[in-house]
Every structure is written in C-alpha cells, then in structure tokens.
Write an enzyme that holds these catalytic residues in place. Structure first.
Site, PDB file in Angstrom:
ATOM      1  N   GLY A  32      37.025  30.134  52.190  1.00  0.00           N
ATOM      2  CA  GLY A  32      37.978  31.035  52.840  1.00  0.00           C
ATOM      3  C   GLY A  32      39.120  31.509  51.966  1.00  0.00           C
TER       4      GLY A  32
ATOM      5  N   ASN B 163      33.634  32.992  43.809  1.00  0.00           N
ATOM      6  CA  ASN B 163      34.808  33.710  44.309  1.00  0.00           C
ATOM      7  C   ASN B 163      34.405  34.547  45.517  1.00  0.00           C
ATOM      8  OD1 ASN B 163      37.428  34.418  44.666  1.00  0.00           O
ATOM      9  ND2 ASN B 163      37.397  36.083  43.202  1.00  0.00           N
TER      10      ASN B 163
ATOM     11  N   THR C 166      32.912  31.078  49.138  1.00  0.00           N
ATOM     12  CA  THR C 166      33.135  29.729  48.622  1.00  0.00           C
ATOM     13  C   THR C 166      32.376  28.792  49.563  1.00  0.00           C
ATOM     14  OG1 THR C 166      35.260  30.262  47.641  1.00  0.00           O
ATOM     15  CG2 THR C 166      34.909  27.944  48.151  1.00  0.00           C
TER      16      THR C 166
ATOM     17  N   SER D 154      43.392  28.315  41.946  1.00  0.00           N
ATOM     18  CA  SER D 154      42.438  28.267  43.058  1.00  0.00           C
ATOM     19  C   SER D 154      43.119  27.762  44.322  1.00  0.00           C
ATOM     20  CB  SER D 154      41.307  27.314  42.671  1.00  0.00           C
ATOM     21  OG  SER D 154      40.446  27.094  43.762  1.00  0.00           O
ATOM     22  N   SER D 155      42.459  28.020  45.442  1.00  0.00           N
ATOM     23  CA  SER D 155      42.905  27.431  46.711  1.00  0.00           C
ATOM     24  C   SER D 155      41.957  26.325  47.168  1.00  0.00           C
ATOM     25  CB  SER D 155      42.950  28.499  47.806  1.00  0.00           C
ATOM     26  OG  SER D 155      43.892  29.483  47.510  1.00  0.00           O
TER      27      SER D 155
ATOM     28  N   ARG E 275      35.739  24.276  37.008  1.00  0.00           N
ATOM     29  CA  ARG E 275      36.016  25.678  37.355  1.00  0.00           C
ATOM     30  C   ARG E 275      35.870  26.556  36.104  1.00  0.00           C
ATOM     31  NH1 ARG E 275      38.285  28.834  41.356  1.00  0.00           N
ATOM     32  NH2 ARG E 275      40.145  30.076  40.941  1.00  0.00           N
TER      33      ARG E 275
ATOM     34  N   ASP F 218      41.082  35.694  40.465  1.00  0.00           N
ATOM     35  CA  ASP F 218      42.014  34.667  40.949  1.00  0.00           C
ATOM     36  C   ASP F 218      43.238  34.511  40.048  1.00  0.00           C
ATOM     37  OD1 ASP F 218      40.856  34.114  43.336  1.00  0.00           O
ATOM     38  OD2 ASP F 218      39.872  32.264  42.725  1.00  0.00           O
TER      39      ASP F 218
HETATM   40  N1  GLY Z   1      37.961  31.730  44.451  1.00  0.00           N
HETATM   41  C1  GLY Z   1      38.547  31.089  45.532  1.00  0.00           C
HETATM   42  C2  GLY Z   1      39.374  29.923  45.143  1.00  0.00           C
HETATM   43  O1  GLY Z   1      39.161  29.372  44.083  1.00  0.00           O
HETATM   44  O2  GLY Z   1      40.249  29.527  45.834  1.00  0.00           O
END
Ligand code: GLY
Length: 537
Positions: free
Chosen positions: A442, A370, A350, A421-422, A80, A392
């Site tokens: 999402g 993102n 994403t 992040s998610s 990331r 984020d």
């Molecule tokens: N940018 C979305 C995530 O990393 O969750």
C-alpha cells in the site's frame, strides 16, 4: 503444568499467510516437510515472483525480519534496490528543474539495482536448513506449466495493458488481443528458464552470469544507466531492526532506509499516552488522536528519513518516549505541523507474507517492484519484470512521488543510495515470544494499515479476522486529506469540517497471531486470491 502444556502445544504449530493461495501452499509444504520459517519464506518469495507478478519479484527488492527462537535474536535484512552508480540528483528533472513526470515510474531509468535474488540466497546460506535448489523447484514448475488466473488477476493484467505494450516481452507474456479472462493459464517460459539457471548457478547467475548480461545489455542498448558493474556490486545489508515497546508488548520492525519502523514506533509512543481501549473503536475521539499521531510522524518522515549510509537519521530521538510525550503535549494544545497542499496518486502494490515454524522462528517479509508490475519493462529473454523503485527517491525536494509523499534532502537521489521505503514488516512480542507477525502493501498507507492492525489486536483484543473487517483510515500530513474505507455518515460529516475526506481501500494485512490456545493466520479479504493456513498441534 498448564503453562508448560500450552507452551509445548504452541511450539508444534506453524502457519503461513500470503497474498496468493499457491504461494501459501508451497510455504506450508516446506514447513510440513521439516523446513524452517526461512526455508518457507524463500520458497514463498520465489513462488510469488511467478504467481503474483504485480509485486512478487526477482527484479525488485524488500525487507525481511527474522526472529530466531533458539538464540532469541531478531534480525533484519535489507535487500532493497540501490540507485545505479550513474544516477544523479536531478536525473528526473529537465534543464529548468521541472520534474519530468513518469520518468521515474515507467522509463528505463526507473529501476534500481534489484536485491531479491541476493536476499534469498543470503538468508538461505545464513539461516536456512534446506537446499535452496529444492525451494525454487515449485516456482519453476508454476512458471513453466502455468497457473490459473483468478478473475481479479485477469482484470488486473488487462488494466495495465498499456504499460505492457511498451515492452516487447511484457507485451507477449502479459497481454492478449482480447484481454485475459478468469481461468486462463499464464505461462512464463523465459522466467522459468531464468529460475532454472538461478537454481543451477546460484545468485551469480543474476549478478554476473548470463542473466546479468542480458539485463545489463538491455539497459545499455535502451538508454538506461543500470550496468553490469552495478549488478556485480550489489550487496544486501543486515541492519539492526528498530524496536520499541508499547504497553506490555515489544515491537520490532524495519529500520531506515524504511520509514516504517521509525514512524510506527513513534506513533505507538504517542498513542501510549492514552488508554485507547477505553475509547470506542473508530469513534471520533479515537480517530482524531490517530490522525494527529499520523500527522506528526509523516511530517518527520518527510524531513528526516532516508538511507542512513547517506543521511544521519535522528532515529534515537524519533523513537524516544520523551519526544513522543512532547508531541502528545502539542496535540493536546491543538498545535499542528504546518501544511502544504499537493496532489496525491496512490498505488496499492507491494506484497507481504508472514510465516512461523514449529520451533517458534518467525519471518515477516515485505517486498516489491514499487507500483504494479514495476516499470513494466522486461529485459529481453529474462522474463523478469523490473522495478520502478527510483520513484521512491524524492525527484526534487517538495515534489511528491507516486504515493504523494514529499521527500527532502534526506531522500535525494545519490549513486548507490537506497530509496526511502514505507515497507513495515513487523513482529510484536509478548513475554519475549513472537505474538503478532504482520505487514501490508500500500505504499505510504502501509505504515498506517500496520499501525491499525496492531492497535486492533493489542488494545481492542480483536482477532485478525475482526481486525481486517474494520474500516481503516490513512493520514500522511500532506495533503490535508483523510483517506478512509467506510466511516459512518455522522463521523464523515464531523471530520469533514477539518479535512477533505476521500474513500478508498487501504492496506491489506497478511498476519499471524500466536495465542496460548491457538494460532490464527489470516489473509486480508480486501483483495481476493490470498490464503492463510495454520496447523495447530
Ligand atoms: N515502494 C514502496 C515502498 O517501498 O514503500
């Protein structure tokens, strides 16, 4: 004998599920020609950077979860983005402390240092079997000769025209005076030549070579802070995946700096307290327990999750069964975590892909710029869309990001730090073998979409196709809004008493399910263009 027979058959099967049919075909070809899941993942990742420019990328980053059959290991790679060395906590605030809207999304300050190229070369060196040069070839061809835009893609590019108009190269590549139409060919000449240079010179091209110089010069001359030194110093991290068990299954996902794995295991631990399979799927009782689990998990996400190198995340506590049992007790006593109302803007970008090879290796990969097409900024001459991952971070504790997620101290901006992040690439194991490989785009809705895919398959024995057809919900503690796709009117009436309900499309899973007598690969139809292929022998 039967058991041996079926295991033997399973071992010869392979599958790929991605967001774009051309990328899936490329991945399948690698597998057919004897490459392993990691080889296929590299080819797919480079291909999506060309054919799925809203999220596939060279200028972004992501997480790859790898299961190696031979050594029975599950590993995760964090490639990331990192905050540039010159970034600072209040960089998106004015002197009075007001957050300057849009600066973390659309400006030259929006980008973190990209990790995708480093990530792909790392996994190739460590786990691949094919020459990475050959894995990049199909992408060069697609960028150079172009590919046919679908109706969805043409419209999507037109939708983001204003974003592209702000950057000279983005305008040239991604806009047309009268807009794109279905069937147009999208050629990306500069991206093709960047890919050729990466093919020739390796990852150094991106981090210290001509491409690195182009990126750094562009940022420097346009008031950015991302520097050549930032690129030189970029490092991937191998992190221990976060794993837990749910009923008879083991589940691994991404550890912090993703919030996905922790929140997912936490919710599953809470939900394990009841036999969900005894409830009607998407009944009021079922949805209410899901909403409560989501409420607590996203509350903890906001308080405790961030880059573990900068903030001590109480991971062991959050994923412990004891903690989940305590939460379950509170839910039964109808206790809720406190609420604050904030506005929410949701993104849907994403991209996730799932791959298994004939040796039983599996890759679950989610990567991103993102929001759609990242910052929309292409450093001149590179063809590379840059991410807007700095959004984020929490620009200010209590202030929501593009996904409406509230951050705290744990996720404040610090130099070289990784934004929370998610993204939740997942591998579920049954009898110690990969069973379900899944993930979703999402933003903040990734985690809940993945959760519901897991519950549909594990508790309700649905096929991937059945699961994808079920309406999903999303609740994230703040704001007090229940997002849903298509709940029955009577349910809506009842749930409306406690929450505002908003209808919207939720995550899109690209998954593989390995059963004893078949391998099901499925690409979610919430959006067109995806494809899943499997060969079952
Ligand atoms: N940018 C979305 C995530 O990393 O969750």
């Amino acid at each position: 004998f039967l058991f041996f027979f079926s295991t033997f058959l399973k071992a010869e099967s392979f599958a790929v599920a991605t967001r774009h049919h051309l990328a899936t075909d490329i991945g399948m070809k690698v597998l057919e020609e004897g490459g392993n899941a990691v080889d296929a993942a590299i080819a797919v990742a480079f291909a999506l950077a060309v054919v799925n420019p809203s999220a596939g990328n060279l200028g972004g980053g992501g997480f790859m979860l790898i299961h190696l059959a031979k050594t029975d290991e599950t590993l995760s790679i964090d490639y990331r983005e990192r905050a540039p060395a010159k970034s600072f906590e209040k960089m998106f605030q004015d002197d009075s402390g007001k957050v300057l809207k849009g600066l973390s999304l659309n400006s030259i300050l929006a980008s973190g240092v990209p990790g995708t190229v480093s990530g792909m070369f790392f996994v190739s060196e460590r786990f691949g079997t094919k020459n990475i040069k050959n894995l990049i070839n199909p992408s060069i061809k697609l960028a150079k000769e172009g590919f046919v835009l679908s109706d969805f893609q043409a419209k999507n590019l037109n939708k983001y025209k204003q974003k592209f108009l702000r950057n000279k190269e983005a305008k040239k590549i991604f806009t047309r005076p009268n807009g794109f139409s279905k069937g147009d060919i999208l050629i990306q000449k500069n991206l093709a030549s960047t890919l050729e240079k990466i093919q020739r010179n390796g990852k150094e091209e991106f981090y210290s070579g001509d491409t690195a110089n182009k990126i750094a010069n562009f940022f420097q001359t346009n008031g950015g802070i991302l520097s050549l030194i930032d690129l030189n110093k970029y490092k991937i991290r191998m992190l221990k995946p976060v794993c837990g068990n749910y009923r008879n299954y083991d589940i691994c996902s991404m550890a912090p700096p993703s919030s996905g794995g922790v929140a997912l295991i936490q919710m599953l631990n809470i939900l394990e307290n009841i036999d969900l399979s005894k409830l009607d799927h998407n009944s009021e009782e079922y949805l209410k327990i899901l909403i409560s689990a989501m409420d607590y998990a996203y509350n903890d996400r906001a308080k405790f999750l961030g880059d573990p190198e900068f903030f001590k995340v109480p991971q062991d506590l959050l994923i412990s069964k004891k903690y989940a049992d305590e939460i379950y007790l509170k839910i039964q006593e109808k206790k809720l975590p406190s609420k604050v109302n904030v506005k929410i803007i949701e993104g849907e970008e994403t991209t996730h892909f799932s791959i298994v090879d004939k040796w039983g290796n599996a890759v679950s990969n989610t990567y991103t710029l993102n929001t759609a097409y990242g910052s929309g900024i292409i450093p001149t001459g590179t063809g590379i869309l840059m991410n807007n991952e700095m959004d984020d971070f929490s620009s200010k504790p209590g202030y929501p990001n593009a996904y409406g997620l509230i951050g705290s101290e744990a996720n404040k901006i610090e130099p070289k730090k990784t934004p929370l992040s998610s993204m939740s690439p997942v591998i579920v194991f049954r009898d110690n073998e990969p069973y379900l490989i899944t993930g979703s785009p999402g933003g903040s809705t990734i985690i809940t979409s993945v959760l519901q895919e897991i519950l549909n398959v594990l508790d309700f024995q649905m096929s991937l196709e059945e699961s994808s057809k079920k309406s999903r919900i999303h609740f994230q503690h703040l704001p007090n809004v229940l997002f849903h796709e298509q709940l029955d009117e009577s349910l809506i009436e009842s749930l409306k008493k406690e929450k505002k309900l908003i209808k919207r499309k939720l995550g899109e899973n690209h998954s593989i399910l390995i059963k004893e007598d078949t391998v099901e690969a499925f690409s979610d139809k919430r959006r067109p263009d995806g494809k899943a292929s499997s060969v079952y022998k």
